[in-house]
Motif scaffolding. Sequence first.
Motif, PDB file in Angstrom:
ATOM      1  N   GLY A 164       5.601   4.450   4.034  1.00  0.00           N
ATOM      2  CA  GLY A 164       4.327   4.793   3.413  1.00  0.00           C
ATOM      3  C   GLY A 164       3.970   6.231   3.728  1.00  0.00           C
ATOM      4  N   ILE A 165       2.885   6.701   3.124  1.00  0.00           N
ATOM      5  CA  ILE A 165       2.439   8.077   3.333  1.00  0.00           C
ATOM      6  C   ILE A 165       0.951   8.087   3.628  1.00  0.00           C
ATOM      7  CG2 ILE A 165       2.061   8.417   0.848  1.00  0.00           C
ATOM      8  CD1 ILE A 165       2.795  11.354   1.259  1.00  0.00           C
ATOM      9  N   THR A 166       0.526   8.972   4.501  1.00  0.00           N
ATOM     10  CA  THR A 166      -0.900   9.137   4.807  1.00  0.00           C
ATOM     11  C   THR A 166      -1.273  10.607   4.681  1.00  0.00           C
ATOM     12  OG1 THR A 166      -0.583   9.514   7.184  1.00  0.00           O
ATOM     13  CG2 THR A 166      -0.816   7.239   6.457  1.00  0.00           C
ATOM     14  N   THR A 167      -2.495  10.844   4.192  1.00  0.00           N
ATOM     15  CA  THR A 167      -3.037  12.202   4.104  1.00  0.00           C
ATOM     16  C   THR A 167      -4.372  12.214   4.827  1.00  0.00           C
ATOM     17  OG1 THR A 167      -1.986  12.543   1.949  1.00  0.00           O
ATOM     18  CG2 THR A 167      -3.757  14.062   2.567  1.00  0.00           C
ATOM     19  N   SER A 168      -4.521  13.118   5.778  1.00  0.00           N
ATOM     20  CA  SER A 168      -5.750  13.202   6.564  1.00  0.00           C
ATOM     21  C   SER A 168      -6.408  14.561   6.343  1.00  0.00           C
ATOM     22  CB  SER A 168      -5.450  13.010   8.058  1.00  0.00           C
ATOM     23  OG  SER A 168      -4.841  11.761   8.284  1.00  0.00           O
TER      24      SER A 168
ATOM     25  N   ILE B 255       0.855  -1.183   0.000  1.00  0.00           N
ATOM     26  CA  ILE B 255       0.000   0.000   0.000  1.00  0.00           C
ATOM     27  C   ILE B 255       0.898   1.242   0.000  1.00  0.00           C
ATOM     28  CG2 ILE B 255      -1.633   1.358   1.363  1.00  0.00           C
ATOM     29  CD1 ILE B 255      -2.977  -0.922   0.102  1.00  0.00           C
ATOM     30  N   GLN B 256       0.694   2.111  -0.986  1.00  0.00           N
ATOM     31  CA  GLN B 256       1.529   3.301  -1.120  1.00  0.00           C
ATOM     32  C   GLN B 256       0.991   4.490  -0.320  1.00  0.00           C
ATOM     33  OE1 GLN B 256       4.400   3.415  -3.137  1.00  0.00           O
ATOM     34  NE2 GLN B 256       4.123   1.211  -3.305  1.00  0.00           N
ATOM     35  N   HIS B 257      -0.335   4.561  -0.213  1.00  0.00           N
ATOM     36  CA  HIS B 257      -0.929   5.808   0.285  1.00  0.00           C
ATOM     37  C   HIS B 257      -2.227   5.486   1.037  1.00  0.00           C
ATOM     38  CE1 HIS B 257      -2.157  10.235  -0.821  1.00  0.00           C
ATOM     39  NE2 HIS B 257      -1.962  10.054   0.464  1.00  0.00           N
ATOM     40  N   ILE B 258      -2.398   6.092   2.202  1.00  0.00           N
ATOM     41  CA  ILE B 258      -3.644   6.007   2.962  1.00  0.00           C
ATOM     42  C   ILE B 258      -4.245   7.405   3.025  1.00  0.00           C
ATOM     43  CG2 ILE B 258      -4.708   5.476   5.195  1.00  0.00           C
ATOM     44  CD1 ILE B 258      -3.622   2.999   3.970  1.00  0.00           C
ATOM     45  N   ILE B 259      -5.527   7.522   2.687  1.00  0.00           N
ATOM     46  CA  ILE B 259      -6.215   8.816   2.754  1.00  0.00           C
ATOM     47  C   ILE B 259      -7.343   8.706   3.769  1.00  0.00           C
ATOM     48  CG2 ILE B 259      -7.578  10.540   1.509  1.00  0.00           C
ATOM     49  CD1 ILE B 259      -6.129   9.735  -1.034  1.00  0.00           C
ATOM     50  N   ASN B 260      -7.295   9.548   4.787  1.00  0.00           N
ATOM     51  CA  ASN B 260      -8.371   9.623   5.770  1.00  0.00           C
ATOM     52  C   ASN B 260      -9.348  10.708   5.327  1.00  0.00           C
ATOM     53  OD1 ASN B 260      -7.620   7.660   7.821  1.00  0.00           O
ATOM     54  ND2 ASN B 260      -5.884   8.988   8.246  1.00  0.00           N
ATOM     55  N   TYR B 261     -10.362  10.296   4.572  1.00  0.00           N
ATOM     56  CA  TYR B 261     -11.370  11.245   4.111  1.00  0.00           C
ATOM     57  C   TYR B 261     -12.078  11.883   5.305  1.00  0.00           C
ATOM     58  CZ  TYR B 261     -15.329  13.019   1.378  1.00  0.00           C
ATOM     59  OH  TYR B 261     -16.282  13.837   0.803  1.00  0.00           O
ATOM     60  N   ASP B 262     -12.338  11.076   6.320  1.00  0.00           N
ATOM     61  CA  ASP B 262     -12.865  11.549   7.611  1.00  0.00           C
ATOM     62  C   ASP B 262     -11.882  11.151   8.693  1.00  0.00           C
ATOM     63  OD1 ASP B 262     -15.385  12.465   6.567  1.00  0.00           O
ATOM     64  OD2 ASP B 262     -15.960  10.361   6.412  1.00  0.00           O
ATOM     65  N   MET B 263     -11.633  12.051   9.636  1.00  0.00           N
ATOM     66  CA  MET B 263     -10.835  11.679  10.805  1.00  0.00           C
ATOM     67  C   MET B 263     -11.710  10.852  11.749  1.00  0.00           C
ATOM     68  SD  MET B 263      -7.641  12.332  11.161  1.00  0.00           S
ATOM     69  CE  MET B 263      -7.479  12.295  12.935  1.00  0.00           C
ATOM     70  N   PRO B 264     -11.182   9.745  12.273  1.00  0.00           N
ATOM     71  CA  PRO B 264     -11.987   8.939  13.204  1.00  0.00           C
ATOM     72  C   PRO B 264     -12.186   9.653  14.535  1.00  0.00           C
ATOM     73  CG  PRO B 264      -9.754   8.101  13.096  1.00  0.00           C
ATOM     74  CD  PRO B 264      -9.836   9.188  12.070  1.00  0.00           C
ATOM     75  N   ALA B 265     -13.199   9.233  15.268  1.00  0.00           N
ATOM     76  CA  ALA B 265     -13.496   9.852  16.563  1.00  0.00           C
ATOM     77  C   ALA B 265     -12.451   9.505  17.604  1.00  0.00           C
ATOM     78  CB  ALA B 265     -14.880   9.422  17.048  1.00  0.00           C
TER      79      ALA B 265
END
Length: 570
Positions: free
Chosen positions: A480-484, A451-461
């Motif tokens: 890896g990289i994540t975008t929130s 997995i190259q990229h994780i996108i958090n469309y919504d931030m979890p509670a």
Amino acid sequence: MMEEVNDYVEYVPVAMQLAFEVQKMLQRKGKSSALEEEIEKQKLVKAKSSLLVKASQLTKDQPKITQIEQIIMQEKEIVEHLSDSKTLMSVLELAKGITYKDPMLTGWKPPMPIRRMSKKPCDVVRKRWHIIVDGEDIPPPIKNFKDMRFPEPFLEKLKDKGIVQPMPIQMQDLPVILSGRDMIGIAFTGSGKTLDFVLPLIMIALQKEIMMPIAPGEGPFGLIVCPSRELARQTYEVVEQFLGPMREASYPELRPLLCIRGVDMKPQLDVVKTGVHIVVATPGRLKDMLAKKRMNLDNCRYLTLDEADRLVDLSFEDDIREVFDHFKAQRFRVFARSALVKPVTMNMGRARAANLNVIQEVEYVKQKAKIVYLLECLQKTPHPILIFCENKADVDDIHKYLLLKGVEAVAIHEGKDQEEREYAIASFKAGKKDILVATDVASKGLDFPDIQHIINYDMPAEMENYVHRIGRTGRCGKTGITTSFINKNQSETTLLDLKHLLTPPVLAELNDPMEDAEAIANVNRVKGCAYCSGLGHRIRDYPKLEHQKSMQIASSRRDYFDYGGYCEEI
């Protein structure tokens, strides 16, 4: 004559003497009754004093409690209340008052040079690999699979998977479990925990089968409980990967069983009738089969609760306790400290801490602009990419939007049937689809390659869900990289927790009250939440407390005839 006059004593008749004695007695009685009346008056005065007066008098005598000490006392009461539950024990243990003090013995032993290792070289290895252990008589760490005495088919399969030496957590965990010790394992996501319990389970099942072949209807020897169907299927596939080479090498056949809802029960029952060695299950279907006596745990000695914190979060704790009622002998490995025998705690990092191999980015995006900006984020890295949302409606909307834009995407959430979920996971893992849109059902334990990229469309509670989401990338030493996406819809508690994991400019100006309360941390010796390890809030602000309270109230009001219902797992 005068002397005789002075010595004269007047005669007093007997009647008059008695009258004088009576008068003296009455006088004495009058004085005592007056004293008694005074005492009664004082008692009445004390009785009439209010509770507030008494409380004020008591507080005057007690030392003053500071505000910080009062907060700590309140938090201690909360923690004690949350942990105030009965010990995880089977019905047989409770009925006969059995208490196990010694771990279960296995026939496994490491080579003699490793057994003779002193504490100092063991500590050197642990320090080098940042392994923190706690317990009594901890087995020494082992730096290669061969010295763990795994059979040759295991070693060949590990090489085929590109695993030439144990991960740091496996160096310590595998010797502990192989030697029959109870263990609590805490490590970053993607650190190799699945092999920690799968390989010893197969070894123990193989040993039992050689000593006494399993008869039809018997078993299992080992049980793995997972919080979701996807994770259970993935774990079952890992078990099968290592059983295949064992069969080819003419080892005794070991039969595994995947016990989950959403699939036909008949094939599962056929495996049980033949005799099953290893069961991988979700709580709902497992409870159902045990209650209907389709399967028993009389011979089960090995229990693993994978993602144990997730099982508790999803309110499966009562289900696990009911599963314990079906054990007939000492357990081999469980998750709750109250049920462990001389446990070893293995820690490869603070609980619920973020993976250091993941580059975390946070961007402020207005709610209406998120779905449009999503396409720009997809251009940051090559595929495959995971997109996480909080609710099922957003998953479906994003999935349709990406399909309209010509993007090869699939989606999973709790509302989809089992076939759709299995197809989405399989096609994404096989590389046939570029994007997977999912709720948190895909955030726990699932292993997606590269997995190259994780996108958090919504931030979890809760921040723990964020940690598990981003843990789908940066696995096995890779980066890896994540975008929130964040905006004003997020709660301040969530943002403060996030601030302690990373400090981007958009969050730097947030005023964290915890940073001004160092005295609390110094007195309490716990920074942040004492329950979930979050660093941006205290336990009294724990987001799930209200939910847990409502669940307890609901369970206490449960109708008498509803005790036999089973919770549908995610």
